[in-house]
Design a protein around this motif. Structure first.
Motif, mmCIF file in Angstrom:
data_model
loop_
_atom_site.group_PDB
_atom_site.id
_atom_site.type_symbol
_atom_site.label_atom_id
_atom_site.label_comp_id
_atom_site.label_asym_id
_atom_site.label_seq_id
_atom_site.Cartn_x
_atom_site.Cartn_y
_atom_site.Cartn_z
ATOM 1 N N SER A 21 0.772 -1.199 0.100
ATOM 2 C CA SER A 21 0.101 -0.084 -0.033
ATOM 3 C C SER A 21 1.047 1.272 -0.046
ATOM 4 C CB SER A 21 -0.787 0.094 1.327
ATOM 5 O OG SER A 21 -1.634 1.371 1.359
ATOM 6 N N TRP A 48 -1.913 -1.101 -3.522
ATOM 7 C CA TRP A 48 -2.892 -0.899 -2.844
ATOM 8 C C TRP A 48 -2.926 0.571 -2.491
ATOM 9 C CZ3 TRP A 48 -6.526 -4.760 -1.989
ATOM 10 C CH2 TRP A 48 -6.036 -6.021 -2.328
ATOM 11 N N VAL A 100 -0.334 -7.204 3.175
ATOM 12 C CA VAL A 100 -0.414 -5.850 2.552
ATOM 13 C C VAL A 100 0.658 -4.964 3.501
ATOM 14 C CG1 VAL A 100 -1.033 -3.654 1.495
ATOM 15 C CG2 VAL A 100 -2.304 -5.795 1.179
ATOM 16 N N LEU A 154 -4.924 4.491 -8.668
ATOM 17 C CA LEU A 154 -4.791 2.836 -9.045
ATOM 18 C C LEU A 154 -5.150 2.682 -10.615
ATOM 19 C CD1 LEU A 154 -6.952 1.430 -6.136
ATOM 20 C CD2 LEU A 154 -4.646 1.133 -6.467
ATOM 21 N N GLY A 190 -5.910 -2.280 -5.931
ATOM 22 C CA GLY A 190 -6.855 -2.523 -5.067
ATOM 23 C C GLY A 190 -6.822 -1.408 -4.079
ATOM 24 N N SER A 191 -7.947 -0.971 -3.471
ATOM 25 C CA SER A 191 -8.244 0.065 -2.542
ATOM 26 C C SER A 191 -8.102 -0.840 -1.034
ATOM 27 C CB SER A 191 -9.451 0.724 -2.440
ATOM 28 O OG SER A 191 -10.667 -0.270 -2.667
ATOM 29 N N PHE A 192 -7.277 0.026 -0.454
ATOM 30 C CA PHE A 192 -7.033 -0.563 1.269
ATOM 31 C C PHE A 192 -7.420 0.397 2.076
ATOM 32 C CE2 PHE A 192 -4.770 -2.785 4.381
ATOM 33 C CZ PHE A 192 -4.777 -4.169 3.808
#
Length: 296
Positions: free
Chosen positions: A27, A54, A277, A76, A89-91
């Motif tokens: 991330s 992320w 992550v 992203l 992806g989103s975290f």
């Protein structure tokens, strides 16, 4: 309420963790950094063998001084265009930040454009001052949980392509069409840092993500909730946000993810995580992660 959330399905819930040499994603911090550095770092991390890139979903920093903050899904999408293999992806995305129909179109389009590399991490949010500044509603926790449940139903319904008509106290749809259809639909991983959050993820998510400081407490809660929902652990994915670099001012210097990454990965997998992550905030963090990958 509208119809219940469809049961999550999918042939391999952990597939998005296997887009690198190890199930370790990164991330990249979005606060106080330049866009060109962020995108170049994503490229470097893919080359090094990390499985995914992320991003946090924030519009403002938490400090008193104004800071540059890069928007999650914009970065992203740009990173996806500059990489070939890794998950994006989103975290995690804050359910209150976007209408779920719009979010469904954004993430579904990214899934199609990347050939299946998108993941939607989503939770109930937690930065009230940011909402007040932007004029975005921030209701109490019970309503945000109810909105998350409804948002998941909306997103999954629209990923069928539609037309979709469903009543809802929050997000009603009337003959809504959403094409192209993402095939397969992106995995939805629910962020939950409390027992209630872990139970919600077990009931409604393709997976669960939490942090290492409470993982050994919450992982059994997640498994018990899966059993209560009639689901098998093998049908879901657990993504762990590892401590070391997550707090303000933290650094990866001397982190086990730099010094002994494979041993640390094995330790957390034995405790129930499928992948991890790691947070990287600075050029030094990225340099260290790239160097650590050479020892895999």
């Amino acid at each position: 309420m509208g119809d219940p959330v469809p049961a999550p399905t999918g042939p391999d819930p952990t597939a998005f963790l296997n887009r690198g040499r190890q199930p370790i994603g990164v991330s990249l911090g979005v606060i106080g950094v330049a866009a060109d550095w962020w995108l170049e770092s994503a490229r470097r991390l893919e080359t090094a063998g990390y499985a995914g890139i992320w991003a946090w979903d924030h519009f403002m920093g938490r400090g008193a001084a104004p800071a540059t903050v890069l928007e999650c899904w914009t970065m992203l999408a740009l990173a996806a265009a500059r990489t070939e293999r890794m998950t994006v992806g989103s975290f995690v995305t804050n359910v209150m930040n976007r209408h779920p129909a719009v979010l469904a179109r954004m993430v579904g389009t990214l899934q199609v454009a990347t050939g299946g590399r998108a993941v939607l991490g989503i939770g109930i949010g937690g930065h009230a001052a940011e909402h007040e500044a932007y004029g975005i509603d921030f209701p109490p926790v019970p309503e945000r949980v109810a909105r998350l449940e409804e948002a998941l139903a909306v997103v999954r319904a629209l990923w069928t392509g539609g037309p979709v008509t469903r009543p809802s106290p929050f997000y009603p749809l009337a003959d809504a069409v959403a094409r192209p259809v993402p095939e397969p639909p992106p995995p939805i991983v629910i962020g939950g840092e409390t027992p209630a959050g872990a139970r919600l993820a077990a009931r409604l998510g393709d997976g669960w993500t939490g942090f290492s400081d409470r993982f050994t407490e919450l992982e059994p809660v997640y498994r018990e909730a899966l059993q209560a929902a009639g689901r098998r652990r093998e049908e879901t994915v657990v993504v762990l946000g590892v401590q070391g670099g997550w707090g303000a001012g933290d650094s990866l210097r001397a982190s086990p993810w730099i010094e002994r990454p494979l041993e640390e990965l094995d330790r957390w997998r034995a405790l129930g995580a499928d992948g991890v992550v790691v947070q990287a905030r600075t050029p030094a963090d990225v340099d260290a992660l790239v160097g650590a990958a050479e020892r895999w």
